[in-house]
Design a protein around this motif. Sequence first.
Motif, short mmCIF file in Angstrom:
data_model
loop_
_atom_site.label_atom_id
_atom_site.label_comp_id
_atom_site.label_asym_id
_atom_site.label_seq_id
_atom_site.Cartn_x
_atom_site.Cartn_y
_atom_site.Cartn_z
N GLY A 93 0.85 -1.18 0.00
CA GLY A 93 0.00 0.00 0.00
C GLY A 93 0.88 1.23 0.00
N LYS A 94 0.43 2.27 0.68
CA LYS A 94 1.19 3.51 0.78
C LYS A 94 2.23 3.42 1.88
N THR A 95 3.11 4.40 1.89
CA THR A 95 4.04 4.54 3.02
C THR A 95 3.54 5.70 3.87
N TYR A 96 3.87 5.64 5.17
CA TYR A 96 3.41 6.65 6.12
C TYR A 96 4.58 7.15 6.94
N ASP A 97 4.67 8.47 7.10
CA ASP A 97 5.75 9.08 7.86
C ASP A 97 5.59 8.81 9.35
N VAL A 98 6.70 8.48 9.97
CA VAL A 98 6.76 8.19 11.39
C VAL A 98 6.95 9.49 12.17
N ASP A 99 6.22 9.65 13.25
CA ASP A 99 6.33 10.85 14.09
C ASP A 99 7.33 10.66 15.24
N GLY A 100 7.59 9.43 15.62
CA GLY A 100 8.52 9.16 16.72
C GLY A 100 8.78 7.68 16.82
N THR A 101 9.78 7.31 17.60
CA THR A 101 10.12 5.90 17.77
C THR A 101 9.72 5.41 19.15
N ALA A 102 9.48 4.12 19.25
CA ALA A 102 9.12 3.52 20.53
C ALA A 102 10.23 3.71 21.55
N ALA A 103 11.47 3.76 21.09
CA ALA A 103 12.60 3.95 22.00
C ALA A 103 12.57 5.33 22.65
N ASP A 104 12.08 6.32 21.92
CA ASP A 104 12.12 7.71 22.40
C ASP A 104 10.77 8.28 22.84
N ALA A 105 9.70 7.65 22.42
CA ALA A 105 8.36 8.20 22.72
C ALA A 105 8.03 8.02 24.21
N ASP A 106 7.42 9.04 24.77
CA ASP A 106 7.00 9.02 26.17
C ASP A 106 5.52 8.66 26.22
N PRO A 107 5.17 7.45 26.71
CA PRO A 107 3.76 7.08 26.78
C PRO A 107 2.92 8.06 27.60
N GLY A 108 3.55 8.78 28.52
CA GLY A 108 2.85 9.75 29.33
C GLY A 108 2.29 10.92 28.54
N ARG A 109 2.78 11.14 27.33
CA ARG A 109 2.29 12.22 26.47
C ARG A 109 0.98 11.88 25.76
N TYR A 110 0.57 10.61 25.85
CA TYR A 110 -0.59 10.16 25.09
C TYR A 110 -1.72 9.74 26.01
N ASP A 111 -2.94 9.92 25.52
CA ASP A 111 -4.14 9.56 26.26
C ASP A 111 -4.63 8.17 25.92
N ALA A 112 -4.23 7.64 24.77
CA ALA A 112 -4.71 6.34 24.30
C ALA A 112 -3.74 5.78 23.27
N LEU A 113 -3.91 4.50 22.98
CA LEU A 113 -3.04 3.78 22.05
C LEU A 113 -3.88 2.92 21.12
N VAL A 114 -3.46 2.85 19.84
CA VAL A 114 -4.07 1.94 18.87
C VAL A 114 -2.98 1.05 18.30
N LEU A 115 -3.27 -0.26 18.26
CA LEU A 115 -2.37 -1.25 17.67
C LEU A 115 -3.07 -1.87 16.47
N PRO A 116 -2.77 -1.38 15.26
CA PRO A 116 -3.34 -2.00 14.07
C PRO A 116 -2.71 -3.37 13.84
N GLY A 117 -3.33 -4.15 12.95
CA GLY A 117 -2.83 -5.48 12.69
C GLY A 117 -2.00 -5.59 11.42
N GLY A 118 -2.32 -6.62 10.65
CA GLY A 118 -1.41 -7.11 9.63
C GLY A 118 -0.66 -8.25 10.32
N VAL A 119 0.04 -9.07 9.59
CA VAL A 119 0.77 -10.17 10.21
C VAL A 119 2.18 -9.75 10.58
N ALA A 120 2.91 -9.16 9.64
CA ALA A 120 4.32 -8.80 9.89
C ALA A 120 4.45 -7.70 10.93
N ASN A 121 3.53 -6.75 10.94
CA ASN A 121 3.60 -5.61 11.85
C ASN A 121 3.66 -6.02 13.32
N PRO A 122 2.65 -6.72 13.88
CA PRO A 122 2.73 -7.07 15.29
C PRO A 122 3.82 -8.09 15.60
#
Length: 182
Positions: free
Chosen positions: A56-85
Amino acid sequence: MAASLQGKRVAFLATDGVEEVEYTQPREAVENAGATAELISLQPGSIQAFNHLDKGKTYDVDGTAADADPGRYDALVLPGGVANPDALRSDPNAVRFVRAFFDAGKPVGVICHGPWTLIDAGVVEGRTLTSWPSLRTDLANAGATWVDEEVHTDNGLVSSRKPDDLPAFCAKIVEEFAEGKH
């Protein structure tokens, strides 16, 4: 009256191989409800989405899991696909990021194969959720109860099975995210 997510920030955790509609439709739903959405991934740059087995398309990343602060977010979404998770569950930073939402009682939406990452984060034991049917045994082995439902909510955890469930999933994540911590 539709739920408002005005002023809320929602993280979408995904990497190459994400099922495109499971990323784009929930993102559109939370943004239409007023939230700011950010794509968090394993590496900076962009990710390659798929429509089943086709690129499909490519999507720009806003941050990495290594650097992102979960405290900055109110909620989380985990989309699927097989390779992704499958890639996310193998990354200690992604697993830590996911676990932080559960530790804080923040709402999480997960669809299709996305629960694989939840299993590695150690957050499904004692919960009831749905997923792509092939994850049923994995979830049961991790201590969860699996149900075959279009959308299921368990104390702020919203889960769905597949792209056909997206209308119900999107409506329910907006509702749960508006409620906030559980």
